[in-house]
Design a protein around this motif. Structure first.
Motif, PDB file in Angstrom:
ATOM      1  N   GLY A   1      56.145  44.160  81.026  1.00 38.74           N
ATOM      2  CA  GLY A   1      56.403  42.769  80.708  1.00 38.74           C
ATOM      3  C   GLY A   1      55.153  41.911  80.796  1.00 38.74           C
ATOM      4  N   ASP A   2      55.291  40.649  80.376  1.00 41.21           N
ATOM      5  CA  ASP A   2      54.184  39.685  80.421  1.00 41.21           C
ATOM      6  C   ASP A   2      54.002  39.132  81.835  1.00 41.21           C
ATOM      7  OD1 ASP A   2      53.404  39.625  77.695  1.00 41.21           O
ATOM      8  OD2 ASP A   2      55.198  38.457  77.232  1.00 41.21           O
ATOM      9  N   ASN A   3      52.753  38.783  82.151  1.00 42.59           N
ATOM     10  CA  ASN A   3      52.462  38.039  83.383  1.00 42.59           C
ATOM     11  C   ASN A   3      51.320  37.068  83.108  1.00 42.59           C
ATOM     12  OD1 ASN A   3      52.057  37.016  85.910  1.00 42.59           O
ATOM     13  ND2 ASN A   3      51.175  38.897  86.772  1.00 42.59           N
ATOM     14  N   PRO A   4      51.620  35.885  82.582  1.00 45.15           N
ATOM     15  CA  PRO A   4      50.566  34.909  82.284  1.00 45.15           C
ATOM     16  C   PRO A   4      49.935  34.311  83.531  1.00 45.15           C
ATOM     17  CG  PRO A   4      52.722  33.942  81.930  1.00 45.15           C
ATOM     18  CD  PRO A   4      52.960  35.392  82.222  1.00 45.15           C
TER      19      PRO A   4
ATOM     20  N   ILE B   1      46.196  44.424  91.818  1.00 44.62           N
ATOM     21  CA  ILE B   1      47.195  44.385  90.751  1.00 44.62           C
ATOM     22  C   ILE B   1      47.948  45.708  90.663  1.00 44.62           C
ATOM     23  CG2 ILE B   1      47.466  44.219  88.241  1.00 44.62           C
ATOM     24  CD1 ILE B   1      45.135  42.201  88.317  1.00 44.62           C
ATOM     25  N   VAL B   2      49.282  45.621  90.695  1.00 40.16           N
ATOM     26  CA  VAL B   2      50.143  46.806  90.625  1.00 40.16           C
ATOM     27  C   VAL B   2      51.326  46.520  89.709  1.00 40.16           C
ATOM     28  CG1 VAL B   2      49.515  47.641  92.920  1.00 40.16           C
ATOM     29  CG2 VAL B   2      51.442  46.070  92.675  1.00 40.16           C
TER      30      VAL B   2
ATOM     31  N   PRO C   1      56.248  43.782  84.865  1.00 36.64           N
ATOM     32  CA  PRO C   1      54.854  43.408  84.596  1.00 36.64           C
ATOM     33  C   PRO C   1      53.911  43.867  85.710  1.00 36.64           C
ATOM     34  CG  PRO C   1      55.986  41.562  85.547  1.00 36.64           C
ATOM     35  CD  PRO C   1      57.019  42.668  85.443  1.00 36.64           C
ATOM     36  N   TYR C   2      52.642  43.807  85.411  1.00 36.42           N
ATOM     37  CA  TYR C   2      51.619  43.965  86.444  1.00 36.42           C
ATOM     38  C   TYR C   2      51.471  42.633  87.163  1.00 36.42           C
ATOM     39  CZ  TYR C   2      50.010  48.573  84.950  1.00 36.42           C
ATOM     40  OH  TYR C   2      49.927  49.910  84.674  1.00 36.42           O
ATOM     41  N   VAL C   3      51.413  42.688  88.494  1.00 38.78           N
ATOM     42  CA  VAL C   3      51.328  41.464  89.290  1.00 38.78           C
ATOM     43  C   VAL C   3      50.292  41.634  90.397  1.00 38.78           C
ATOM     44  CG1 VAL C   3      53.737  40.823  88.853  1.00 38.78           C
ATOM     45  CG2 VAL C   3      53.171  42.240  90.844  1.00 38.78           C
TER      46      VAL C   3
END
Length: 949
Positions: free
Chosen positions: A615-618, A656-657, A678-680
């Protein structure tokens, strides 16, 4: 292109060699004889230590920076590799990392390059920037520390030529030990019986292989025997340095050649197993006028390595000794077998006029045949590095103001050329006449053919462009307030073949220094960084750091302490943002693939679905290194003793994971696989430790003694993890970052009753003699949920590392000793030498196998011809302590300058002998000194001569 580069380098070396005469002719009218004849004077005290975009005096070196004077060190310690043994002189550096942080940024003259781009004879000094304040100006990619290599430059004075010649022998330290054919067959039969199978090899067959009466019919191939390997091989190098000039212009040239052979001693390897390296480095520093200076640097490296088309060392670790005879004697072929004799007559590969290449249907291509007749290859690498800079003294604008700009362009290319010949191997069928073995028939596999075509492959290139510009201010007020500042822009970009995205580093930097009477110090360094790995709105970040220093030795309360010469305390803190651990670009964007699951719309047809992978992570932002450190540095007892050290605590936050446990289960599916996770920024790490250094110099009688000890201890902890485990002992949080996880062993299963009364094993069927494991959670099943923390792997370097250097000088004789050690790490015996099952080659460790007779003393599980998933998995059974201390070098040097007397053309002469990698002291010494599937470790015994003209 290759010829053009060679010509440029040769012209550069010739031009630099002729520069003294040119300078003399151009400046003879406006300089005095004393200037012409002056000898160069070099010392760190005069030039300073190189830090980020500036130099500092030795007394002002911060505690979170370590430095090595390579020029001086090479007088007693000839180094063959850039960073060889420097951990023995450098607190905080363990050979792998700075303060245990992992991959550091290595810069040569301010440009990101590889350590092997420069040889030790070309190096002036190496500085190790460890703390946040020391590395901040280099931006994002310096967040794990920086190693700065500064090369030599020209010195004003008469032309000087330094020449070194070295030649030595590389001697293997240790080879793996594998079982011979007869012992292998005996134990393989035992393994089959353990599996409930019949013996494969008869006692008569084993007897013939054991007797050695006919090694061609009953081969027992030892891949490490003198039949195939040399006892040693040569390594030699020649280095010439030319330097000189005057106050208007100074020049430096280094020309070096290095060659090294190999151990293989048969076939193509005899003449095609050698590497050669040639380099030319040159630089010119020019004072254009009173206010403007410039420099031009160039370096070219030409490397070629010839080899064979076989991985001999890998084959040595896998091919069983009885499989085939590498060579078949022609005189053992039955004379009356016309078919076999015809094969001999038509063969193009008669080895030494006496042998055919041996093989079998399963070993048609084997390393011996390839090395004898399969052709050879050549790896070629070319590097050209160019750097230029200009400086301007802007004192007329503002006192203390100056400007400096640099630009560098590097090109590196490599490719492989090979001749790949085909060849025939022959499998013999043996007969016996009156007690004599003869080859009755030959079965041919393959064809002899040489195409004469040279194949090119593995082409690669890399381009590096680096630029920097800085405006500096440096001034003193009333001789007690010293102020300096700099505003700079710095960046580099590397593009590489077959890699879409370039590696970039760009930042603006600001640095301000203040010291009062060289007693109180304050520094502020910061960078505004940029990274394309993050969402557009979050691609910039500000990294501030601060450092304070206090020279206690100048305070009144210590003024009367006679044994304290110098004592300084420093402290630093800061926050660095970095994209080093962001594994790829566009991780902040959702990703869909059209290569999803197959969906059938009607019989016989189907299309692939479009599936989500993330997913997205802006809101993704930079991970941060947050750190505080304090340090001390002092000299005592009339500078005979120096002690320095630092304590550091840093946290890496926001790693970031992509963790499923942070999101609802419906964010991902099973098959067909689809995920909106997403990556967060989530995981946090912590490092805490200290480094230390001590050197003591003493004169006892006519001998000057110097002893240095340097080291570091550090701990790492995973302080925050996205994880959900069934049992607390499985949590990675709170454990070291280099944690080894596995099962706890309880010995071997004694019998079937022991197996029946133990928890069920989920790693396949077990029998008596297999490893028994502890049921950690008491659920009656041994599985991965029973894996626990076993120890630290030392992946960033051993938790405790030590380096010792010792020098004794008596008159013209100098003895130098260097040792390094690492303690506290664990290793796992998990390579093919130890994990043996199925059809694997047997090493000597299987002699300690479990049997009914040895059940109380066995050191190795039972043998099996099946796969052994139960025995060969990560567990403390295979773990060992990796503690070691290495006697890395002993060098004895003698100054022969007095022998040459008042010789006008030779000013100095010296000779030295040295031994490298001499001894490893460890409970696991044999393991430490042994390579499996690779060329062996070697000791080097070197003889060198150096002269100054």
């Amino acid at each position: 292109m290759k010829d053009l580069v060679i010509k440029i380098c040769l012209l550069l070396s010739v031009a630099l060699a002729e520069l003294p005469a040119v300078l003399h002719a151009q400046t003879a009218g406006n300089r005095s004889d004393s200037l012409v004849k002056q000898e160069p004077v070099y010392s760190i005290e005069n030039t300073g230590w190189q830090l980020a975009f500036r130099k500092v005096k030795p007394n002002d070196l911060p505690a979170d920076v370590a430095a090595v004077n390579v020029r001086e060190l090479m007088n007693k310690n000839y180094m063959t590799y850039t960073l060889e043994g420097v951990e023995a002189f450098t607190p905080g550096y363990n050979g792998n990392s700075l303060w245990g942080m992992g991959s550091y940024l290595l810069l040569i003259d301010g440009v990101p390059r590889q350590a092997d781009n420069v040889m030790p004879a070309e190096i002036e000094q190496i500085t190790f920037l460890k703390g946040v304040n020391a590395v901040a100006l280099y931006g994002s990619r310096a967040a794990k520390g920086v190693v700065l290599i500064t090369t030599k430059r020209g010195e004003a004075g008469d032309s000087r030529i330094n020449v070194r010649v070295n030649s030595g022998m590389q001697v293997p330290k240790r080879y793996p030990r594998y079982l011979g054919s007869a012992e292998y067959m005996t134990l393989y039969n035992e393994a089959r019986q353990n599996d409930g199978l019949d013996k494969l090899y008869s006692d008569e067959t084993i007897y013939h292989f054991a007797s050695g009466s006919n090694p061609y019919r009953y081969p027992n191939v030892d891949y490490y025997a003198s039949d195939y390997l040399k006892k040693m091989y040569n390594r030699s190098d020649v280095i010439a340095e030319i330097t000189g000039g005057n106050e208007k212009a100074k020049y430096y040239t280094n020309i070096g050649y290095q060659t090294s052979g190999g151990l293989l001693n048969f076939g193509e390897a005899v003449k095609n197993n050698r590497s050669n390296r040639f380099n030319v480095r040159g630089n010119i520093d020019i004072n254009i006028n009173k206010y403007i200076t410039c420099n031009v640097d160039a370096n070219a490296i030409f490397y070629s390595g010839k080899g064979v088309n076989a991985d001999y060392w890998s084959s040595a670790a896998t091919l069983r000794p009885y499989r085939f005879s590498p060579l078949l004697p022609l005189n053992l072929i039955e004379p009356d077998d016309s078919v076999s004799q015809l094969l001999v007559q038509n063969s193009n590969n008669i080895i030494d006029g006496k042998y055919l290449l041996g093989g079998t249907q399963l070993d048609q291509s084997n390393p011996f045949a390839v090395i004898y007749s399969g052709g050879h290859n050549q790896y070629t690498s070319r590097q050209f590095q160019f750097r230029t800079g200009i400086g301007a003294d802007l004192t007329k604008v503002l006192k203390g103001l100056s400007f400096q700009a640099n630009m560098a362009v590097d090109y590196a290319t490599s490719y492989s050329l090979s001749y790949n010949n085909s060849f025939a191997t022959y499998a013999p069928s043996w007969v016996n006449y009156d007690g004599s073995d003869l080859i009755g028939t030959l079965t041919k596999y393959g064809q002899d053919a040489k195409s004469g075509v040279q194949n090119a492959s593995n082409t690669w290139y890399r381009q590096t462009i680096a630029v920097s510009g800085q405006l500096n201010y440096n001034n003193s007020f009333k001789e007690k307030h010293h102020v300096s500042a700099a505003i700079l822009v710095n960046g580099f970009q590397q593009s590489e073949s077959a890699v879409y995205h370039r590696v970039s580093n760009a930042n603006l930097g600001f640095q301000a220094d203040y010291n009062f009477r060289n007693r109180y110090y304050a520094n502020f360094s910061a960078a505004l960084i940029h990274s394309a790995k993050l969402p557009e709105a979050n691609r910039r970040a500000f990294s501030p750091t601060v450092s304070l220093g206090w020279r206690l030795s100048q305070e009144q309360f210590l003024a009367h302490v006679s044994w304290i010469d110098e004592l300084k305390l420093t402290a630093s803190a800061g926050i660095l943002h970095s994209d080093l651990d962001i594994s790829d670009y566009y991780l902040y964007q959702g990703y869909y693939t059209s290569q999803g699951a197959w969906v059938g719309w009607k019989d016989g047809t189907g299309v692939q679905s479009t599936d989500s992978r993330r997913g997205d992570n802006p809101n993704m932002v930079f991970p941060k290194r947050e750190e505080i450190s304090i340090g001390a540095d002092g000299t005592f007892f009339q500078r005979s003793l120096r002690i320095n050290g630092s304590f550091f605590l840093n946290k890496i936050t926001g790693n970031i994971v992509q963790a499923s446990v942070l999101f609802p289960s419906y964010f991902s599916t099973g098959w067909p696989v689809s995920s909106f996770i997403p990556y967060v920024n989530y995981n946090d790490d912590k490092r805490v430790g200290f480094d230390f250094g001590m050197s003591y110099t003493k004169r006892i009688g006519a001998v000057n003694w110097t002893l240095g000890v340097n080291g570091m201890y550090y701990k790492t902890v995973a302080t925050k993890r996205a994880e959900v485990w069934e049992n607390d002992y499985q949590n990675r949080k709170g454990q070291p970052l280099d944690a080894i996880w596995g099962l706890q062993s309880l010995g071997f299963f004694k019998d079937q009753n022991d197996i029946s009364s133990s928890p069920a094993q989920s790693f396949g069927q077990v029998k008596p003699g297999d490893i028994k494991y502890k049921d950690q959670n008491g659920d009656g099943i041994i599985d991965t949920r029973d894996e626990v923390f076993l120890g630290r792997g030392g992946w960033f370097g051993a938790p405790l590392n030590l380096g010792i250097n010792f020098t004794a000088q008596w008159k013209k004789l100098t003895v130098f000793v260097l040792g390094t050690g690492g303690f506290g790490a664990r290793g796992m015996k998990n390579n093919s030498y130890f994990w043996v099952d199925g059809e694997d080659k047997y090493s000597e460790v299987v002699r300690g196998r479990w049997t009914e007779a040895t059940k109380n003393t066995a050191t190795y599980p039972r043998l099996t011809t099946f796969s052994s998933d139960n025995n060969f998995r990560s567990s403390d059974f295979w773990m060992y302590k990796a503690n070691r201390f290495d006697l890395a070098k002993v060098q004895v040097s003698y100054d022969l300058s007095s022998v040459i007397g008042q010789n006008k053309w030779m000013k100095e002469l010296g000779v030295y002998v040295a031994g490298y990698n001499l001894l490893t002291i460890s409970a696991e010494r044999e393991l430490m000194e042994m390579n499996i599937g690779a060329a062996p470790q070697t000791r080097l015994f070197n003889l060198g001569v150096k002269a100054l003209f």
